[in-house]
Design a protein around this motif. Structure first.
Motif, PDB file in Angstrom:
ATOM      1  N   THR A 198     -13.508   2.838 -12.575  1.00  0.00           N
ATOM      2  CA  THR A 198     -12.627   1.706 -12.301  1.00  0.00           C
ATOM      3  C   THR A 198     -12.262   1.704 -10.827  1.00  0.00           C
ATOM      4  O   THR A 198     -12.264   2.742 -10.161  1.00  0.00           O
ATOM      5  N   VAL A 199     -11.944   0.519 -10.344  1.00  0.00           N
ATOM      6  CA  VAL A 199     -11.471   0.338  -8.983  1.00  0.00           C
ATOM      7  C   VAL A 199     -10.295  -0.637  -9.052  1.00  0.00           C
ATOM      8  O   VAL A 199     -10.322  -1.590  -9.836  1.00  0.00           O
ATOM      9  N   THR A 200      -9.262  -0.357  -8.269  1.00  0.00           N
ATOM     10  CA  THR A 200      -8.085  -1.215  -8.267  1.00  0.00           C
ATOM     11  C   THR A 200      -7.945  -1.885  -6.908  1.00  0.00           C
ATOM     12  O   THR A 200      -7.957  -1.209  -5.872  1.00  0.00           O
ATOM     13  N   PHE A 201      -7.825  -3.203  -6.936  1.00  0.00           N
ATOM     14  CA  PHE A 201      -7.606  -3.991  -5.732  1.00  0.00           C
ATOM     15  C   PHE A 201      -6.142  -4.421  -5.706  1.00  0.00           C
ATOM     16  O   PHE A 201      -5.621  -4.919  -6.699  1.00  0.00           O
ATOM     17  N   HIS A 251     -17.437  -2.377   0.896  1.00  0.00           N
ATOM     18  CA  HIS A 251     -16.855  -3.264   1.910  1.00  0.00           C
ATOM     19  C   HIS A 251     -15.608  -3.960   1.359  1.00  0.00           C
ATOM     20  O   HIS A 251     -14.581  -4.056   2.045  1.00  0.00           O
ATOM     21  N   ALA A 252     -15.669  -4.443   0.137  1.00  0.00           N
ATOM     22  CA  ALA A 252     -14.519  -5.111  -0.477  1.00  0.00           C
ATOM     23  C   ALA A 252     -13.347  -4.138  -0.618  1.00  0.00           C
ATOM     24  O   ALA A 252     -12.190  -4.506  -0.372  1.00  0.00           O
ATOM     25  N   ILE A 253     -13.622  -2.895  -0.987  1.00  0.00           N
ATOM     26  CA  ILE A 253     -12.575  -1.882  -1.120  1.00  0.00           C
ATOM     27  C   ILE A 253     -11.955  -1.591   0.245  1.00  0.00           C
ATOM     28  O   ILE A 253     -10.727  -1.512   0.382  1.00  0.00           O
ATOM     29  N   ALA A 254     -12.792  -1.447   1.276  1.00  0.00           N
ATOM     30  CA  ALA A 254     -12.291  -1.174   2.622  1.00  0.00           C
ATOM     31  C   ALA A 254     -11.436  -2.333   3.141  1.00  0.00           C
ATOM     32  O   ALA A 254     -10.378  -2.106   3.745  1.00  0.00           O
ATOM     33  N   ARG A 275      -8.036  -2.229   1.428  1.00  0.00           N
ATOM     34  CA  ARG A 275      -7.182  -1.183   2.017  1.00  0.00           C
ATOM     35  C   ARG A 275      -6.624  -1.636   3.363  1.00  0.00           C
ATOM     36  O   ARG A 275      -5.463  -1.407   3.673  1.00  0.00           O
ATOM     37  N   ALA A 276      -7.466  -2.272   4.184  1.00  0.00           N
ATOM     38  CA  ALA A 276      -7.025  -2.728   5.499  1.00  0.00           C
ATOM     39  C   ALA A 276      -5.921  -3.778   5.372  1.00  0.00           C
ATOM     40  O   ALA A 276      -4.926  -3.733   6.095  1.00  0.00           O
ATOM     41  N   VAL A 277      -6.078  -4.710   4.441  1.00  0.00           N
ATOM     42  CA  VAL A 277      -5.054  -5.734   4.233  1.00  0.00           C
ATOM     43  C   VAL A 277      -3.758  -5.093   3.746  1.00  0.00           C
ATOM     44  O   VAL A 277      -2.671  -5.431   4.208  1.00  0.00           O
ATOM     45  N   SER A 278      -3.863  -4.142   2.838  1.00  0.00           N
ATOM     46  CA  SER A 278      -2.678  -3.453   2.318  1.00  0.00           C
ATOM     47  C   SER A 278      -1.956  -2.687   3.417  1.00  0.00           C
ATOM     48  O   SER A 278      -0.730  -2.708   3.497  1.00  0.00           O
ATOM     49  N   GLU A 279      -2.711  -2.000   4.280  1.00  0.00           N
ATOM     50  CA  GLU A 279      -2.092  -1.251   5.376  1.00  0.00           C
ATOM     51  C   GLU A 279      -1.434  -2.189   6.371  1.00  0.00           C
ATOM     52  O   GLU A 279      -0.338  -1.919   6.849  1.00  0.00           O
ATOM     53  N   THR A 280      -2.070  -3.304   6.686  1.00  0.00           N
ATOM     54  CA  THR A 280      -1.504  -4.271   7.612  1.00  0.00           C
ATOM     55  C   THR A 280      -0.223  -4.854   7.041  1.00  0.00           C
ATOM     56  O   THR A 280       0.775  -4.983   7.747  1.00  0.00           O
ATOM     57  N   THR A 281      -0.241  -5.176   5.768  1.00  0.00           N
ATOM     58  CA  THR A 281       0.927  -5.763   5.123  1.00  0.00           C
ATOM     59  C   THR A 281       2.077  -4.771   5.077  1.00  0.00           C
ATOM     60  O   THR A 281       3.220  -5.112   5.360  1.00  0.00           O
TER      61      THR A 281
END
Length: 104
Positions: A9-12, A78-81, A84-90
């Motif tokens: 599983t992967v969580t977005f 790429h989608a996972i990265a 993560r980038a959007v989450s860190e920015t937010t």
């Protein structure tokens, strides 16, 4: 030809797109199915990835339906990265921080 399937599983945390698809998928946990085939003729057991699927649950009038969206390992990573980038920015934005006290 022997094949095997593995599931994970992967969580977005944010909405995302994967690969060339313009379809926005909602944040959430998704099942990933990887199919591999056994490479014949080697002196050791080795498998080659043949396909990667992202299991997408239907929404709205398609609720209850699951589709297997074919993707690649690279597109998934790429989608996972990007998520993560959007989450860190937010989480690091000033809007997400408490306001500073006015000491003047």
């Amino acid at each position: 030809m022997l094949t095997r399937s593995t599931r994970s599983t992967v969580t977005f945390s944010n909405e995302f797109t994967i690969g060339d698809s313009q379809r926005e998928l909602p944040a959430g946990t998704y099942e990933v199915v990887i199919e591999e085939e056994l490479l014949q003729g080697l002196s050791f057991e080795a498998y080659r990835r043949t396909v990667t699927y992202l299991m997408v649950l239907g929404r709205g009038r398609n609720a209850g339906q699951t589709t297997m969206q074919m993707t690649t390992k690279e597109d998934l990573e790429h989608a996972i990265a990007c998520d993560r980038a959007v989450s860190e920015t937010t989480s690091n934005s000033e809007a997400a921080l408490s306001p500073l006290e006015d000491t003047t």
